[in-house]
Design an enzyme around this catalytic site. Structure first.
Site: not given
Length: 148
Positions: A51, A57, A60-61, A65
């Site tokens: 990623h 990067i 976002g999840v 978390e």
């Protein structure tokens, strides 16, 4: 904040372990109110392998978390003593917004505040900032589960 919240203390409060423990240190904590914690983002994070290759990067999840883990520490320390031996489960999120990419070398500062606290659940607002700029924000819900 009476106790020092280094990584050993965090590991006492959260069931997560590498590679899913996403909180490095608690900077300040006021039960019933707020917590400030941090994560140092390094190129060695396993998620950067995919990623994205050549343009790493933080997903976002995983930012959310990490924010939820910070909120879990706050909920744990806010709850009554008889609930402190229970797992706290992330059960929902609302108003999630991503504002800035998080990349290797960044230090994310998380802040969570209690919005509502009930016997079995807590609702919190959370932010993630990098260099004083908002990277993500959300409202998070947590549930007190069974004894551990």
């Amino acid at each position: 904040m009476d106790a020092e919240y280094n990584i050993e203390k965090i590991m006492e409060l959260l069931p997560h372990r590498y590679p899913f423990l996403l909180v490095d240190r608690v900077i300040s904590l006021v039960p019933d109110e707020r917590i400030v914690a941090l994560k140092n983002v390094t190129i060695n994070e396993p998620f950067f392998q995919g990623h994205f290759p050549g343009k790493p990067i933080m997903p976002g999840v995983l930012i959310i978390e990490a924010m939820a883990q910070v909120g879990g520490i706050l909920a744990h320390e806010t709850g009554p003593p008889e609930k402190r031996n229970r797992l706290i489960y992330f059960m929902g999120m609302d108003k999630v917004r991503f504002r800035k990419m998080v990349v290797p070398g960044d230090q994310i500062i998380f802040e969570a505040k209690i919005l509502k606290f009930r016997a079995k659940a807590a609702k919190m607002s959370g932010t993630a900032t990098v260099d004083g700029q908002l990277a993500a924000e959300a409202e998070l819900m947590a549930f007190f589960g069974e004894n551990i």
